[in-house]
Motif scaffolding. Structure first.
Motif, mmCIF file in Angstrom:
data_model
loop_
_atom_site.group_PDB
_atom_site.id
_atom_site.type_symbol
_atom_site.label_atom_id
_atom_site.label_comp_id
_atom_site.label_asym_id
_atom_site.label_seq_id
_atom_site.Cartn_x
_atom_site.Cartn_y
_atom_site.Cartn_z
ATOM 1 N N ASP A 74 10.451 58.163 59.108
ATOM 2 C CA ASP A 74 11.554 57.204 59.152
ATOM 3 C C ASP A 74 11.067 55.760 59.193
ATOM 4 O OD1 ASP A 74 10.455 57.548 61.684
ATOM 5 O OD2 ASP A 74 12.344 57.168 62.724
ATOM 6 N N ILE A 75 9.775 55.537 58.951
ATOM 7 C CA ILE A 75 9.204 54.193 58.998
ATOM 8 C C ILE A 75 8.601 53.832 57.648
ATOM 9 C CG2 ILE A 75 7.389 52.755 60.007
ATOM 10 C CD1 ILE A 75 9.599 53.200 61.941
ATOM 11 N N ALA A 76 8.869 52.619 57.188
ATOM 12 C CA ALA A 76 8.301 52.120 55.931
ATOM 13 C C ALA A 76 7.725 50.729 56.156
ATOM 14 C CB ALA A 76 9.373 52.076 54.842
ATOM 15 N N TRP A 77 6.888 50.286 55.218
ATOM 16 C CA TRP A 77 6.368 48.927 55.174
ATOM 17 C C TRP A 77 5.711 48.522 56.494
ATOM 18 C CZ3 TRP A 77 6.131 47.873 50.361
ATOM 19 C CH2 TRP A 77 7.139 48.306 49.501
ATOM 20 N N VAL A 78 4.659 49.208 56.856
ATOM 21 C CA VAL A 78 3.925 48.910 58.087
ATOM 22 C C VAL A 78 2.788 47.942 57.767
ATOM 23 C CG1 VAL A 78 2.630 49.855 60.019
ATOM 24 C CG2 VAL A 78 4.471 51.202 58.979
ATOM 25 N N THR A 79 2.805 46.777 58.409
ATOM 26 C CA THR A 79 1.738 45.792 58.212
ATOM 27 C C THR A 79 1.221 45.325 59.559
ATOM 28 O OG1 THR A 79 3.294 43.922 58.143
ATOM 29 C CG2 THR A 79 2.716 44.955 56.039
ATOM 30 N N ILE A 80 -0.029 44.878 59.558
ATOM 31 C CA ILE A 80 -0.624 44.244 60.736
ATOM 32 C C ILE A 80 -0.655 42.748 60.467
ATOM 33 C CG2 ILE A 80 -2.680 44.039 62.171
ATOM 34 C CD1 ILE A 80 -3.323 46.940 61.493
ATOM 35 N N ASN A 81 -0.036 41.976 61.360
ATOM 36 C CA ASN A 81 0.152 40.544 61.150
ATOM 37 C C ASN A 81 -0.414 39.737 62.309
ATOM 38 O OD1 ASN A 81 1.729 41.470 59.004
ATOM 39 N ND2 ASN A 81 3.629 41.270 60.145
ATOM 40 N N ALA A 82 -0.262 38.431 62.220
ATOM 41 C CA ALA A 82 -0.441 37.492 63.336
ATOM 42 C C ALA A 82 -1.754 37.667 64.079
ATOM 43 C CB ALA A 82 0.733 37.619 64.313
ATOM 44 N N GLY A 83 -2.844 37.540 63.364
ATOM 45 C CA GLY A 83 -4.145 37.613 64.005
ATOM 46 C C GLY A 83 -4.516 38.985 64.522
ATOM 47 N N GLY A 84 -3.802 40.014 64.036
ATOM 48 C CA GLY A 84 -4.117 41.373 64.434
ATOM 49 C C GLY A 84 -3.462 41.812 65.725
ATOM 50 N N ALA A 85 -2.551 41.011 66.282
ATOM 51 C CA ALA A 85 -1.899 41.360 67.547
ATOM 52 C C ALA A 85 -0.460 41.797 67.357
ATOM 53 C CB ALA A 85 -1.950 40.189 68.510
ATOM 54 N N GLU A 86 -0.006 41.918 66.119
ATOM 55 C CA GLU A 86 1.383 42.289 65.857
ATOM 56 C C GLU A 86 1.454 43.298 64.722
ATOM 57 O OE1 GLU A 86 4.859 39.372 65.490
ATOM 58 O OE2 GLU A 86 4.532 39.977 63.402
ATOM 59 N N VAL A 87 2.331 44.280 64.870
ATOM 60 C CA VAL A 87 2.627 45.248 63.822
ATOM 61 C C VAL A 87 4.081 45.065 63.416
ATOM 62 C CG1 VAL A 87 2.797 47.687 63.211
ATOM 63 C CG2 VAL A 87 0.931 46.897 64.687
ATOM 64 N N ALA A 88 4.340 44.943 62.126
ATOM 65 C CA ALA A 88 5.709 44.845 61.614
ATOM 66 C C ALA A 88 6.002 46.075 60.771
ATOM 67 C CB ALA A 88 5.881 43.572 60.790
ATOM 68 N N CYS A 89 7.236 46.554 60.852
ATOM 69 C CA CYS A 89 7.614 47.719 60.065
ATOM 70 C C CYS A 89 9.109 47.695 59.807
ATOM 71 C CB CYS A 89 7.212 49.025 60.757
ATOM 72 S SG CYS A 89 8.087 49.333 62.310
ATOM 73 N N MET A 90 9.565 48.612 58.954
ATOM 74 C CA MET A 90 10.982 48.761 58.654
ATOM 75 C C MET A 90 11.396 50.188 58.980
ATOM 76 S SD MET A 90 13.638 47.057 57.372
ATOM 77 C CE MET A 90 12.979 45.791 56.267
ATOM 78 N N THR A 91 12.427 50.327 59.824
ATOM 79 C CA THR A 91 12.934 51.663 60.118
ATOM 80 C C THR A 91 13.930 52.072 59.037
ATOM 81 O OG1 THR A 91 14.844 50.960 61.442
ATOM 82 C CG2 THR A 91 12.728 51.190 62.585
ATOM 83 N N ARG A 92 13.934 53.357 58.717
ATOM 84 C CA ARG A 92 14.918 53.921 57.792
ATOM 85 C C ARG A 92 15.429 55.222 58.418
ATOM 86 N NH1 ARG A 92 12.376 54.080 51.856
ATOM 87 N NH2 ARG A 92 11.109 55.645 52.922
ATOM 88 N N SER A 93 16.086 55.094 59.555
ATOM 89 C CA SER A 93 16.502 56.258 60.331
ATOM 90 C C SER A 93 17.791 56.853 59.778
ATOM 91 C CB SER A 93 16.708 55.865 61.799
ATOM 92 O OG SER A 93 15.556 55.233 62.320
#
Length: 341
Positions: free
Chosen positions: A99-118
């Motif tokens: 249920d998760i898409a588009w997972v990236t590691i951002n912001a100096g490696g201290a943040e993970v961004a993703c998109m839920t598709r539940s």
């Protein structure tokens, strides 16, 4: 389409025919090789060989996806703040969830961004309210519900210009805009399970998965595509197309200006995804540029000219762990598949 910043010297951009083929597939991901060859002005064998090589080397894949808002998916953009050194493990764990898409590691490696598709509010809330907050290495979670999509579904990315207007028009399929929620039946879901792995799966394969005849699945897929319920995306790292930088953009826009600004930003060739969301910054977009200087020019000139943008945040993506539906590994998108169509 989105990608991490890649500085690997062994990565070489695609040649012109490769780029033309990728752009053609973004317009019509299921166009027969014979049709692609006719539009590109090469032989059937050349197009077939090029696609099989690109897909076999894990560089390009066509996938079929449902448009979330049309089929009742709960979509939220989630940003997870992590303790130092934990982002990789958290990103990998999120990427394994269907249920998760588009997972990236951002912001100096201290943040993970993703998109839920539940598929349900309960499934989404379980992740946001239970699993993530109880993870020891997570220090904060923020979520924004996607309200409206301007670009990022049917229609493809406008950032490529390797085809002529006549070639583009020859491949373009008519898709009905708008429409309410569409209920997928079990056969539709079985067909999508195949298309999410290979958008160019043959009709015999789709028939076998659904238990329907080939003519039935052909008509049904045509209907779902024409209604804008299902679209075909191309998984390709932009670095191969000559784009070195990708970033997540959030902007604060007054509600009365949001539709006009969103349409404008969504029309920019640098933007493969733009949506309205809840939250203080109601405009969310992905920006893809050729280099850092091009990103600077886009932010200062193109976005700077939009006076309604009151607040802007640009967060570079350091690494892409998962795209629309698959794991990435370096510059490869997935393990080499069996011979494809």
């Amino acid at each position: 389409m989105a990608s991490a910043l890649v500085d690997d010297p062994v990565v070489q951009p695609f040649d012109q025919l490769d780029r033309q083929l990728v752009q053609a597939l973004m317009i019509d991901g299921r166009a027969p090789f014979s049709r692609l060859a006719e539009v590109l002005g090469v032989s059937d064998q050349t197009v077939t060989r090029r696609y099989r090589r690109l897909r076999g080397e894990g560089l390009v894949r066509v996938i079929g996806l449902p448009l979330g808002m049309r089929v009742g998916l709960y979509q939220s953009q989630v940003r997870v703040q992590c303790v130092p050194g934990a982002a990789g493990a958290i990103a990998d764990a999120l990427a394994r969830r269907p249920d998760i898409a588009w997972v990236t590691i951002n912001a100096g490696g201290a943040e993970v961004a993703c998109m839920t598709r539940s598929r349900s509010r309960r499934e989404r809330d379980s992740l946001l309210l239970d699993k993530l907050p109880r993870t020891r290495q997570v220090t904060g979670v923020s979520a924004r519900t996607v309200l409206h999509l301007w670009t990022g579904g049917p229609g493809g990315w406008r950032g490529l210009n390797d085809l002529t207007p006549d070639q583009t028009a020859a491949l373009r399929r008519e898709v009905r805009a708008g429409g309410g929620e569409f209920e997928l039946d079990p056969a539709d879901r079985a067909m999508l399970a195949v298309l999410e792995r290979d958008g160019r799966a043959t009709y015999p394969e789709l028939a076998a998965a659904t238990g329907k005849s080939e003519s039935t699945v052909r008509r049904r897929l045509d209907h779902l595509t024409e209604e804008g319920v299902v679209f075909f995306d191309v998984e390709v790292l932009p670095v191969h197309l000559g784009f070195q930088v990708e970033a997540l953009m959030s902007a604060a826009v007054a509600p009365s200006d949001l539709e006009a600004v969103g349409r404008t930003v969504g029309s920019h060739p640098e933007v493969p995804f733009a949506a309205a969301t809840t939250g203080a910054t109601s405009l969310l977009a992905v920006v893809v540029c050729r280099d850092i200087e091009a990103l600077y020019e886009y932010v200062t000139l193109r976005l700077g000219a939009i006076k309604e943008v009151a607040q802007l945040e640009i967060t570079p993506a350091l690494r892409t762990v998962k795209r629309a539906g698959l794991l990435t590994d370096g510059v490869r998108l997935f393990d080499p598949p069996a011979p494809s169509r």
